[in-house]
Design a protein around this motif. Structure first.
Motif, mmCIF file in Angstrom:
data_model
loop_
_atom_site.group_PDB
_atom_site.id
_atom_site.type_symbol
_atom_site.label_atom_id
_atom_site.label_comp_id
_atom_site.label_asym_id
_atom_site.label_seq_id
_atom_site.Cartn_x
_atom_site.Cartn_y
_atom_site.Cartn_z
ATOM 1 N N PHE A 34 77.429 52.192 51.621
ATOM 2 C CA PHE A 34 77.435 52.907 52.899
ATOM 3 C C PHE A 34 78.265 52.156 53.933
ATOM 4 C CE2 PHE A 34 75.567 53.732 57.120
ATOM 5 C CZ PHE A 34 75.889 55.074 57.216
ATOM 6 N N LYS A 35 78.147 50.842 53.944
ATOM 7 C CA LYS A 35 78.931 50.033 54.880
ATOM 8 C C LYS A 35 80.425 50.247 54.654
ATOM 9 C CE LYS A 35 79.695 45.212 56.242
ATOM 10 N NZ LYS A 35 79.298 43.790 55.981
ATOM 11 N N GLN A 36 80.828 50.313 53.390
ATOM 12 C CA GLN A 36 82.234 50.534 53.066
ATOM 13 C C GLN A 36 82.674 51.935 53.453
ATOM 14 O OE1 GLN A 36 82.548 49.575 48.900
ATOM 15 N NE2 GLN A 36 82.341 47.375 49.246
ATOM 16 N N LEU A 37 81.815 52.924 53.233
ATOM 17 C CA LEU A 37 82.142 54.296 53.631
ATOM 18 C C LEU A 37 82.404 54.371 55.133
ATOM 19 C CD1 LEU A 37 79.541 56.397 51.577
ATOM 20 C CD2 LEU A 37 81.994 56.199 51.138
ATOM 21 N N LYS A 38 81.565 53.689 55.901
ATOM 22 C CA LYS A 38 81.733 53.682 57.354
ATOM 23 C C LYS A 38 83.004 52.932 57.765
ATOM 24 C CE LYS A 38 79.118 54.637 60.312
ATOM 25 N NZ LYS A 38 79.058 55.797 61.239
ATOM 26 N N GLN A 39 83.198 51.754 57.206
ATOM 27 C CA GLN A 39 84.350 50.934 57.578
ATOM 28 C C GLN A 39 85.668 51.613 57.237
ATOM 29 O OE1 GLN A 39 83.660 47.191 55.559
ATOM 30 N NE2 GLN A 39 82.532 46.332 57.286
ATOM 31 N N ASN A 40 85.705 52.324 56.118
ATOM 32 C CA ASN A 40 86.941 52.972 55.669
ATOM 33 C C ASN A 40 87.084 54.405 56.162
ATOM 34 O OD1 ASN A 40 87.569 50.637 54.178
ATOM 35 N ND2 ASN A 40 86.419 51.389 52.407
ATOM 36 N N ASN A 41 86.126 54.841 57.004
ATOM 37 C CA ASN A 41 86.168 56.201 57.555
ATOM 38 C C ASN A 41 86.181 57.257 56.446
ATOM 39 O OD1 ASN A 41 86.027 57.845 59.816
ATOM 40 N ND2 ASN A 41 88.246 57.949 60.106
ATOM 41 N N GLN A 42 85.370 57.024 55.409
ATOM 42 C CA GLN A 42 85.334 57.926 54.264
ATOM 43 C C GLN A 42 84.316 59.048 54.425
ATOM 44 O OE1 GLN A 42 85.670 54.128 51.464
ATOM 45 N NE2 GLN A 42 85.491 55.985 50.223
ATOM 46 N N ILE A 43 83.481 58.997 55.436
ATOM 47 C CA ILE A 43 82.524 60.080 55.674
ATOM 48 C C ILE A 43 83.256 61.168 56.447
ATOM 49 C CG2 ILE A 43 80.327 60.745 56.706
ATOM 50 C CD1 ILE A 43 79.473 57.793 56.418
ATOM 51 N N VAL A 44 83.523 62.276 55.798
ATOM 52 C CA VAL A 44 84.347 63.336 56.382
ATOM 53 C C VAL A 44 83.494 64.395 57.077
ATOM 54 C CG1 VAL A 44 86.138 65.068 55.917
ATOM 55 C CG2 VAL A 44 86.086 62.934 54.596
ATOM 56 N N PHE A 45 82.354 64.740 56.469
ATOM 57 C CA PHE A 45 81.457 65.741 57.037
ATOM 58 C C PHE A 45 80.019 65.242 57.008
ATOM 59 C CE2 PHE A 45 84.892 68.271 55.021
ATOM 60 C CZ PHE A 45 85.392 68.913 56.148
ATOM 61 N N THR A 46 79.270 65.568 58.063
ATOM 62 C CA THR A 46 77.831 65.315 58.082
ATOM 63 C C THR A 46 77.100 66.597 58.466
ATOM 64 O OG1 THR A 46 77.904 64.579 60.392
ATOM 65 C CG2 THR A 46 78.048 62.874 58.690
ATOM 66 N N TYR A 47 75.816 66.645 58.145
ATOM 67 C CA TYR A 47 74.971 67.773 58.548
ATOM 68 C C TYR A 47 74.490 67.562 59.983
ATOM 69 C CZ TYR A 47 74.625 68.656 53.498
ATOM 70 O OH TYR A 47 74.903 68.894 52.182
ATOM 71 N N ALA A 48 74.548 68.613 60.775
ATOM 72 C CA ALA A 48 73.987 68.537 62.120
ATOM 73 C C ALA A 48 72.463 68.580 62.060
ATOM 74 C CB ALA A 48 74.515 69.684 62.978
ATOM 75 N N ASP A 49 71.936 69.244 61.050
ATOM 76 C CA ASP A 49 70.489 69.367 60.854
ATOM 77 C C ASP A 49 70.225 69.165 59.371
ATOM 78 O OD1 ASP A 49 67.820 69.844 61.061
ATOM 79 O OD2 ASP A 49 68.000 72.016 61.355
ATOM 80 N N ASN A 50 70.042 67.918 58.991
ATOM 81 C CA ASN A 50 69.977 67.536 57.577
ATOM 82 C C ASN A 50 69.008 68.402 56.772
ATOM 83 O OD1 ASN A 50 69.862 66.160 55.117
ATOM 84 N ND2 ASN A 50 70.020 64.165 56.087
ATOM 85 N N PRO A 51 69.520 69.234 55.833
ATOM 86 C CA PRO A 51 68.644 70.152 55.110
ATOM 87 C C PRO A 51 68.041 69.587 53.830
ATOM 88 C CG PRO A 51 70.906 70.642 54.558
ATOM 89 C CD PRO A 51 70.935 69.471 55.529
ATOM 90 N N ASN A 52 68.562 68.430 53.359
ATOM 91 C CA ASN A 52 68.173 67.982 52.025
ATOM 92 C C ASN A 52 67.757 66.511 51.929
ATOM 93 O OD1 ASN A 52 70.685 66.637 52.184
ATOM 94 N ND2 ASN A 52 71.738 68.360 51.212
ATOM 95 N N GLY A 53 67.777 65.788 53.053
ATOM 96 C CA GLY A 53 67.410 64.382 53.049
ATOM 97 C C GLY A 53 68.554 63.446 52.765
ATOM 98 N N SER A 54 69.775 63.950 52.739
ATOM 99 C CA SER A 54 70.950 63.158 52.420
ATOM 100 C C SER A 54 71.068 61.931 53.333
ATOM 101 C CB SER A 54 72.204 64.030 52.565
ATOM 102 O OG SER A 54 73.357 63.323 52.217
ATOM 103 N N LYS A 55 71.428 60.801 52.751
ATOM 104 C CA LYS A 55 71.537 59.539 53.490
ATOM 105 C C LYS A 55 72.472 59.687 54.682
ATOM 106 C CE LYS A 55 72.530 54.613 52.735
ATOM 107 N NZ LYS A 55 71.154 54.093 52.718
ATOM 108 N N GLU A 56 71.962 59.322 55.854
ATOM 109 C CA GLU A 56 72.747 59.356 57.092
ATOM 110 C C GLU A 56 73.411 60.715 57.312
ATOM 111 O OE1 GLU A 56 72.693 56.968 59.291
ATOM 112 O OE2 GLU A 56 71.491 55.632 58.031
ATOM 113 N N ASN A 57 72.745 61.788 56.842
ATOM 114 C CA ASN A 57 73.213 63.167 57.050
ATOM 115 C C ASN A 57 74.530 63.489 56.349
ATOM 116 O OD1 ASN A 57 71.023 63.632 58.930
ATOM 117 N ND2 ASN A 57 72.234 62.535 60.465
ATOM 118 N N ILE A 58 74.914 62.697 55.359
ATOM 119 C CA ILE A 58 76.213 62.869 54.709
ATOM 120 C C ILE A 58 76.304 64.201 53.973
ATOM 121 C CG2 ILE A 58 77.674 62.017 52.826
ATOM 122 C CD1 ILE A 58 76.941 59.179 53.709
ATOM 123 N N ALA A 59 77.365 64.949 54.266
ATOM 124 C CA ALA A 59 77.629 66.234 53.607
ATOM 125 C C ALA A 59 78.891 66.192 52.769
ATOM 126 C CB ALA A 59 77.749 67.349 54.648
ATOM 127 N N GLY A 60 79.795 65.250 53.074
ATOM 128 C CA GLY A 60 81.031 65.153 52.319
ATOM 129 C C GLY A 60 81.712 63.825 52.543
#
Length: 227
Positions: free
Chosen positions: A154-180
């Motif tokens: 997760f730290k690497q995903l954040k540092q490298n700006n690899q989190i492209v989409f997140t959920y505004a209202d997390n429907p499934n429990g995904s870590k840190e609202n990650i959608a893509g």
């Protein structure tokens, strides 16, 4: 631009993806069998949603060993765009083209709904036609969309700006609202929401079309013919 839609036994969103490219985007597209070994001639590869191989063992696990996936690995290594949606995202995780894993939704139920999604990174070849922090609406339909990874990943995903989409209202429990998420090179994207189901106003929303337009715009920029 020519797109490949890979079809696995159990795929059920391949026709949606095909329609999104041919009818909404207006570009060339062809189905490619999971038995194929060569993706020569294609400019982008799309792994659709569904239940590849019946989701036996784990979602996407058997599909990751399909003959075509070696060609997908080589395709991604060449820097060309690879998009995996829903089951396609799960396949990318199982193949190791993206980090992390999928768990069952936190409520242990299949979810079929439209959900608000936030654009966290609009500097990728998949998201350049969106605005940063833009809130869009995309359909979801999954039982195992609960993205998980360890702290270092997760730290690497954040540092490298690899989190492209997140959920505004997390429907499934995904870590840190990650959608893509995308790979570090930025040419492989996996996401649980379905952009191909949101490309026409008749479907209630066109927010997904700009994802495919982003791919096309980027391709044209790199294949411009100069006199």
């Amino acid at each position: 631009m020519k797109f490949a839609v890979v079809v696995f036994p159990g795929s059920n969103c391949d026709t949606d993806m095909f329609h999104a490219i041919r009818e909404a985007l207006g570009e060339e597209v062809a189905y490619v069998s999971h038995r194929e070994h060569d993706l020569t001639g294609f400019d982008a590869v799309l792994l659709p949603g569904g239940f590849s191989y019946g989701d036996y063992l784990r979602s996407g696990s058997i599909a990751s060993f399909s003959p075509v996936m070696e060609a997908v690995r080589n395709f991604a290594a060449s820097g060309k765009p690879v998009l995996g949606v829903c089951n396609g995202f799960q396949i990318l995780l199982e193949t190791g083209l993206l980090p992390g894993a999928m768990k069952r939704n936190d409520r242990l139920k299949f979810i079929c709904d439209t959900t608000p999604v936030i654009v966290e990174n609009n500097e990728t070849i998949f998201s350049s036609e969106y605005q940063l922090d833009e809130r869009i609406s995309l359909p979801i339909a999954h039982a195992e969309g609960n993205y998980e990874c360890d702290g270092e990943t997760f730290k690497q995903l954040k540092q490298n700006n690899q989190i492209v989409f997140t959920y505004a209202d997390n429907p499934n429990g995904s870590k840190e609202n990650i959608a893509g998420i995308c790979n570090e090179a930025g040419n492989v994207l996996g996401m649980m929401p379905h952009p191909e189901r949101a490309v026409d106003s008749l479907l209630g929303c066109e927010d997904g079309l700009r994802l495919f337009q982003s791919i096309l715009v980027n391709w044209r920029e790199h294949h411009a013919v100069t006199s």
